[in-house]
Design an enzyme around this catalytic site. Structure first.
Site, PDB file in Angstrom:
ATOM      1  N   GLU A   1      -5.473  -5.040  10.345  1.00  0.00           N
ATOM      2  CA  GLU A   1      -4.484  -4.003  10.619  1.00  0.00           C
ATOM      3  C   GLU A   1      -4.847  -3.267  11.907  1.00  0.00           C
ATOM      4  O   GLU A   1      -5.667  -2.351  11.881  1.00  0.00           O
ATOM      5  CB  GLU A   1      -4.465  -2.992   9.462  1.00  0.00           C
ATOM      6  CG  GLU A   1      -4.098  -3.598   8.119  1.00  0.00           C
ATOM      7  CD  GLU A   1      -3.539  -2.551   7.172  1.00  0.00           C
ATOM      8  OE1 GLU A   1      -2.421  -2.757   6.689  1.00  0.00           O
ATOM      9  OE2 GLU A   1      -4.186  -1.521   6.946  1.00  0.00           O
TER      10      GLU A   1
ATOM     11  N   GLU B   1      -7.091   4.621   7.623  1.00  0.00           N
ATOM     12  CA  GLU B   1      -6.923   6.047   7.304  1.00  0.00           C
ATOM     13  C   GLU B   1      -8.171   6.592   6.610  1.00  0.00           C
ATOM     14  O   GLU B   1      -8.551   7.748   6.803  1.00  0.00           O
ATOM     15  CB  GLU B   1      -5.664   6.244   6.448  1.00  0.00           C
ATOM     16  CG  GLU B   1      -4.407   6.082   7.290  1.00  0.00           C
ATOM     17  CD  GLU B   1      -3.204   5.541   6.544  1.00  0.00           C
ATOM     18  OE1 GLU B   1      -3.160   5.610   5.297  1.00  0.00           O
ATOM     19  OE2 GLU B   1      -2.289   5.033   7.222  1.00  0.00           O
TER      20      GLU B   1
ATOM     21  N   ASN C   1       0.874  -1.174   0.000  1.00  0.00           N
ATOM     22  CA  ASN C   1       0.000   0.000   0.000  1.00  0.00           C
ATOM     23  C   ASN C   1       0.909   1.220   0.000  1.00  0.00           C
ATOM     24  O   ASN C   1       1.476   1.570   1.028  1.00  0.00           O
ATOM     25  CB  ASN C   1      -0.888  -0.039   1.258  1.00  0.00           C
ATOM     26  CG  ASN C   1      -1.717   1.213   1.419  1.00  0.00           C
ATOM     27  OD1 ASN C   1      -1.786   2.043   0.518  1.00  0.00           O
ATOM     28  ND2 ASN C   1      -2.348   1.349   2.578  1.00  0.00           N
TER      29      ASN C   1
ATOM     30  N   HIS D   1      -9.563   0.919   4.646  1.00  0.00           N
ATOM     31  CA  HIS D   1      -8.327   1.180   5.386  1.00  0.00           C
ATOM     32  C   HIS D   1      -8.616   2.143   6.540  1.00  0.00           C
ATOM     33  O   HIS D   1      -9.448   3.041   6.416  1.00  0.00           O
ATOM     34  CB  HIS D   1      -7.271   1.772   4.446  1.00  0.00           C
ATOM     35  CG  HIS D   1      -5.916   1.825   5.066  1.00  0.00           C
ATOM     36  ND1 HIS D   1      -5.545   2.814   5.947  1.00  0.00           N
ATOM     37  CD2 HIS D   1      -4.865   0.984   4.980  1.00  0.00           C
ATOM     38  CE1 HIS D   1      -4.316   2.588   6.357  1.00  0.00           C
ATOM     39  NE2 HIS D   1      -3.874   1.482   5.789  1.00  0.00           N
TER      40      HIS D   1
ATOM     41  N   GLY E   1       2.102   2.332  10.740  1.00  0.00           N
ATOM     42  CA  GLY E   1       3.028   3.456  10.615  1.00  0.00           C
ATOM     43  C   GLY E   1       3.664   3.896  11.925  1.00  0.00           C
ATOM     44  O   GLY E   1       4.271   4.964  11.998  1.00  0.00           O
TER      45      GLY E   1
ATOM     46  N   LYS F   1       0.116   4.251  -0.350  1.00  0.00           N
ATOM     47  CA  LYS F   1      -0.525   5.466   0.190  1.00  0.00           C
ATOM     48  C   LYS F   1      -0.242   6.647  -0.741  1.00  0.00           C
ATOM     49  O   LYS F   1      -0.130   6.450  -1.947  1.00  0.00           O
ATOM     50  CB  LYS F   1      -0.078   5.713   1.634  1.00  0.00           C
ATOM     51  CG  LYS F   1      -0.253   4.450   2.477  1.00  0.00           C
ATOM     52  CD  LYS F   1      -0.117   4.666   3.959  1.00  0.00           C
ATOM     53  CE  LYS F   1      -0.264   3.318   4.670  1.00  0.00           C
ATOM     54  NZ  LYS F   1      -0.264   3.454   6.129  1.00  0.00           N
TER      55      LYS F   1
ATOM     56  N   SER G   1       3.230  -1.924  10.494  1.00  0.00           N
ATOM     57  CA  SER G   1       4.665  -1.942  10.787  1.00  0.00           C
ATOM     58  C   SER G   1       5.310  -3.299  10.507  1.00  0.00           C
ATOM     59  O   SER G   1       6.229  -3.726  11.225  1.00  0.00           O
ATOM     60  CB  SER G   1       4.929  -1.487  12.226  1.00  0.00           C
ATOM     61  OG  SER G   1       4.473  -0.163  12.414  1.00  0.00           O
TER      62      SER G   1
HETATM   63  P1  PGA Z   1       2.686   0.353   7.659  1.00  0.00           P
HETATM   64  O1  PGA Z   1       1.240   0.526   6.968  1.00  0.00           O
HETATM   65  O2  PGA Z   1       3.256  -0.941   7.124  1.00  0.00           O
HETATM   66  O3  PGA Z   1       3.465   1.551   7.215  1.00  0.00           O
HETATM   67  O4  PGA Z   1       2.456   0.290   9.120  1.00  0.00           O
HETATM   68  C1  PGA Z   1       0.389  -0.571   6.725  1.00  0.00           C
HETATM   69  C2  PGA Z   1      -0.882  -0.079   6.101  1.00  0.00           C
HETATM   70  O5  PGA Z   1      -1.357   1.011   6.476  1.00  0.00           O
HETATM   71  O6  PGA Z   1      -1.467  -0.732   5.234  1.00  0.00           O
END
Ligand code: PGA
Length: 250
Positions: free
Chosen positions: A168, A98, A9, A96, A174, A11, A214
């Site tokens: 997640e 976000e 992803n 997601h 993140g 983003k 992460s």
């Molecule tokens: P990250 O993000 O690996 O940077 O923690 C995962 C995601 O949001 O899909």
């Protein structure tokens, strides 16, 4: 057995030339991806078409990160599932955290997006996961159950067969803090049992349930060795070809 999947992803990162370069780097190393592992990248919507062109005829699959709840019409700034399908996107992330938190997407919005994607022949990568407060309060299983029930339980078993689930935990996205392999496995087993109760054993065992939050080369082996973890949805580490491929090799 569920398909092993490593999905990236990206983003809101990369320019067109940077995206091209990352895809080229990945394509040059595809021989080193273990057999049986499917690699998917989800660049920003603007680059989906050129990325699909670059990846045509290769084993690298391309998805989007979001789609509209409607198919067409007066929705300024939106991109529909059928538009993504018209440029041959094969997957699309939906729900997601976000999108849920920053853009206030509800379970009903996410359900509509899942429907739009399936109608357009695109496989949804459906994300679910609890916040830190919810985990600390002990409601994490209930939260994830509700997210799955509201957005996926109206589907037929056949439709569910096209859905990838990604767990997640919001507190791990993140942040550099990963769920422990035990915490992740426990939730993945919970998700699979929900799917088993609603859709039956064969759909449940064949649904890929990815871990995200992460995930990096240093922790991927331990996470992916868990029984109900069928791969990962990778954010930050998917922006670097070496890290993404190292995770795929885990
Ligand atoms: P990250 O993000 O690996 O940077 O923690 C995962 C995601 O949001 O899909």
């Amino acid at each position: 057995m569920a398909q092993k999947i490593i999905a990236g992803n990206w983003k809101m990162n990369k320019s067109l030339s940077e995206a091209d370069a990352l895809v080229s780097d990945l394509l040059s190393e595809m021989d080193n991806v273990p057999e049986g592992v499917q690699l998917i990248i989800c660049p920003p919507a603007l680059f989906v078409q050129s990325t699909v062109s670059q990846c045509t005829g290769t084993a690298l699959h391309v998805g989007a990160q979001n789609c509209a709840t409607a198919d067409s019409g007066a929705f300024t700034g939106e991109i529909s599932a059928s538009m993504l399908s018209s440029v041959n996107a094969q997957y699309c992330i939906v729900g997601h955290s976000e999108r849920r938190t920053i853009y206030h997407e509800s379970d009903i919005d996410i359900k509509q997006k899942v429907n739009q994607l399936l109608a357009a022949g695109i496989k949804p990568i459906f994300c679910c996961g609890e916040s830190l407060i919810q985990r600390e309060g002990g409601s994490h299983f209930d939260v994830v159950s509700r997210q799955i029930e509201e957005a996926l339980f109206h589907l037929s078993a056949e439709q569910m067969g096209s859905v990838v689930v990604a767990y997640e935990p919001v507190w791990a996205i993140g942040t550099g803090v990963t769920a422990s392999p035990e915490q992740a496995q426990e939730m993945h087993a919970h998700i699979r049992s929900l799917l088993r109760d609603r859709f039956g054993e064969s759909t449940a065992s064949q649904t890929s349930i990815l871990y995200g939050g992460s995930c990096k080369p240093s922790n991927a082996v331990e996470l992916f060795s868990q029984q109900d973890i069928d791969g990962g949805l990778i954010g930050g580490a998917a922006l670097n070809a070496d890290d993404f491929l190292a995770i795929a090799q885990s």
